[in-house]
Design an enzyme around this catalytic site. Sequence first.
Site, short mmCIF file in Angstrom:
data_model
loop_
_atom_site.label_atom_id
_atom_site.label_comp_id
_atom_site.label_asym_id
_atom_site.label_seq_id
_atom_site.Cartn_x
_atom_site.Cartn_y
_atom_site.Cartn_z
N GLY A 69 0.83 -1.21 0.00
CA GLY A 69 0.00 0.00 0.00
C GLY A 69 0.86 1.26 0.00
N ASN A 115 -3.27 -8.42 0.55
CA ASN A 115 -4.27 -9.12 -0.27
C ASN A 115 -4.60 -8.35 -1.54
OD1 ASN A 115 -5.83 -7.04 0.65
ND2 ASN A 115 -7.41 -8.32 1.62
N SER A 143 -6.11 -5.73 -2.03
CA SER A 143 -7.45 -5.13 -2.09
C SER A 143 -7.38 -3.65 -2.42
CB SER A 143 -8.21 -5.36 -0.78
OG SER A 143 -7.47 -4.82 0.30
N SER A 160 -4.01 7.04 13.70
CA SER A 160 -4.31 8.26 12.95
C SER A 160 -4.64 9.40 13.89
CB SER A 160 -5.52 7.95 12.06
OG SER A 160 -6.06 9.12 11.53
N TYR A 166 -14.57 4.10 10.37
CA TYR A 166 -13.12 4.00 10.16
C TYR A 166 -12.37 4.54 11.37
CZ TYR A 166 -8.39 5.19 8.86
OH TYR A 166 -7.03 5.31 8.88
N LYS A 209 -9.79 2.69 14.48
CA LYS A 209 -8.46 3.07 14.97
C LYS A 209 -8.47 3.16 16.50
CE LYS A 209 -6.39 2.91 11.15
NZ LYS A 209 -5.47 1.83 10.88
N PHE A 238 -0.47 12.07 10.95
CA PHE A 238 -1.32 13.19 10.57
C PHE A 238 -1.68 12.99 9.09
CE2 PHE A 238 -2.11 15.77 14.33
CZ PHE A 238 -1.53 14.89 15.23
N ASN A 239 -1.53 13.94 8.21
CA ASN A 239 -2.01 13.70 6.83
C ASN A 239 -0.83 13.34 5.91
OD1 ASN A 239 -4.27 15.08 8.13
ND2 ASN A 239 -5.14 15.20 6.08
N ASN A 280 -9.26 12.27 -0.84
CA ASN A 280 -8.22 13.05 -0.15
C ASN A 280 -7.77 14.22 -1.02
OD1 ASN A 280 -7.30 9.97 1.11
ND2 ASN A 280 -7.77 11.66 2.46
#
Length: 344
Positions: free
Chosen positions: A12, A34, A36, A127, A152, A156, A181-182, A202
């Site tokens: 990812g 996986n 996804s 997050s 979501y 977390k 953070f972002n 995003n």
Amino acid sequence: MKHKILVTGGLGYIGSHTVVELQQSGYEVVIVDNLSNSTIETLAGIERITGIKPRFENLDCLDYVGFDYIFERYEGIRAVIHFAASKAVGESVQKPIVYYRNNVNGLMNILDLMPIHNVKHILFSSSCTVYGQPDSLPVNEDSPTKPATSPYGNTKQICEEIIHDVIHSGASMSSIILRYFNPIGAHPSAEIGELPIGVPSNLVPFITQTANGLHPELKVYGNDYNTPDGSCIRDYINVVDLAKAHVISVNRMLEKEQREALEIFNIGTGKGVSVLGLIEVFEKVNQVKVPYSIVDRREGDIEQVWADATKANKILGWKARFSIEETLQSAWKWEQKLRQKKEA
Ligand code: NAD
Ligand code: WQD
């Protein structure tokens, strides 16, 4: 001998950048993903940067038996970095069970299997969403968490609590939780980066795609917030800087430098940047226009949040190094590379 690290979600966005940094720091990596929300081509991107193809297993973290076998097959895994999760906030509102199952059960499988295979360290991706809208800024790790505004976000918080409870139970285990953070930007080589599937929700992927003509304009969600220019403020952290924080954290766990069995760190720059400010910098450093219009606020958005990263600076010895200018250049370079690939 190289230490072996299991990285779930290693193909990812954040995972792939972390695998690069781990390999460049001399770790041997086994990726479980996986696919996804990623593609197998990322493996080649990692290899082009590092010269090493990491071991890869196409497996779902929900597959307990399969995961058990991974620990057997790659005997001697020293630590797990658990990135694998579903992360789209809006989708989580539509499909809460999918999110709770994937994010919570995946973690529980790993926590259950680790002691069986004598794996003692886990690094978990959390997050800044756990802070909600903080009462005071910047936000540090002792600031209270707020009720999550999406399934979501709730996963977390639940995952953090599960790790806390497992450590508290006296398990022979240590953990570091990083609250990102972002994360934005891409590897400077443009060999790996974020792969948004469908229309990105995003900000930065939407900006880069708009600059590239994929969308007529960017919608800026609100300019009537109580901030200097009226748009929301975030702490945008370069993904390579973020990846490096993982390597330092793994070193810390393996070297037994932890002060407590569970440590939590904010990973941010410590600086807030507004949406309009970010667009301005992006246009300037990349010499490209981003058409935009102001629309209503997006439901659930936090007005402003940025990190107090002093704890990570002092205890981990980690600091964000890339400037926002460099980071937005890397994001644009990656976008252009992605389009070239799609057109080829
Ligand atoms: P990503 O979707 O790019 O990467 C997650 C990877 O995990 C993907 O490759 C996906 O295929 C894989 N995956 C998902 N579920 C899996 C499962 N059950 N089994 C095996 N593989 C699975 O997301 P990312 O942005 O790299 O985020 C990584 C982690 O960081 C996530 O836990 C996310 O919640 C967290 N995080 C992300 C952000 C952000 O803005 N990107 C911010 C804070 C925290
Ligand atoms: C940033 C700013 C928007 C898109 C989310 C998750 C959080 C974390 C990171 C995983 C906001 C504005 C955005 C657009 C806009 N992920 N914006 N137009 O919402 O801060 O955080 O991703 O843990 O949990 O909630 O990130 O990039 O969506 O938005 O004006 O088209 O950009 O309003 O102010 P956010 P974002």
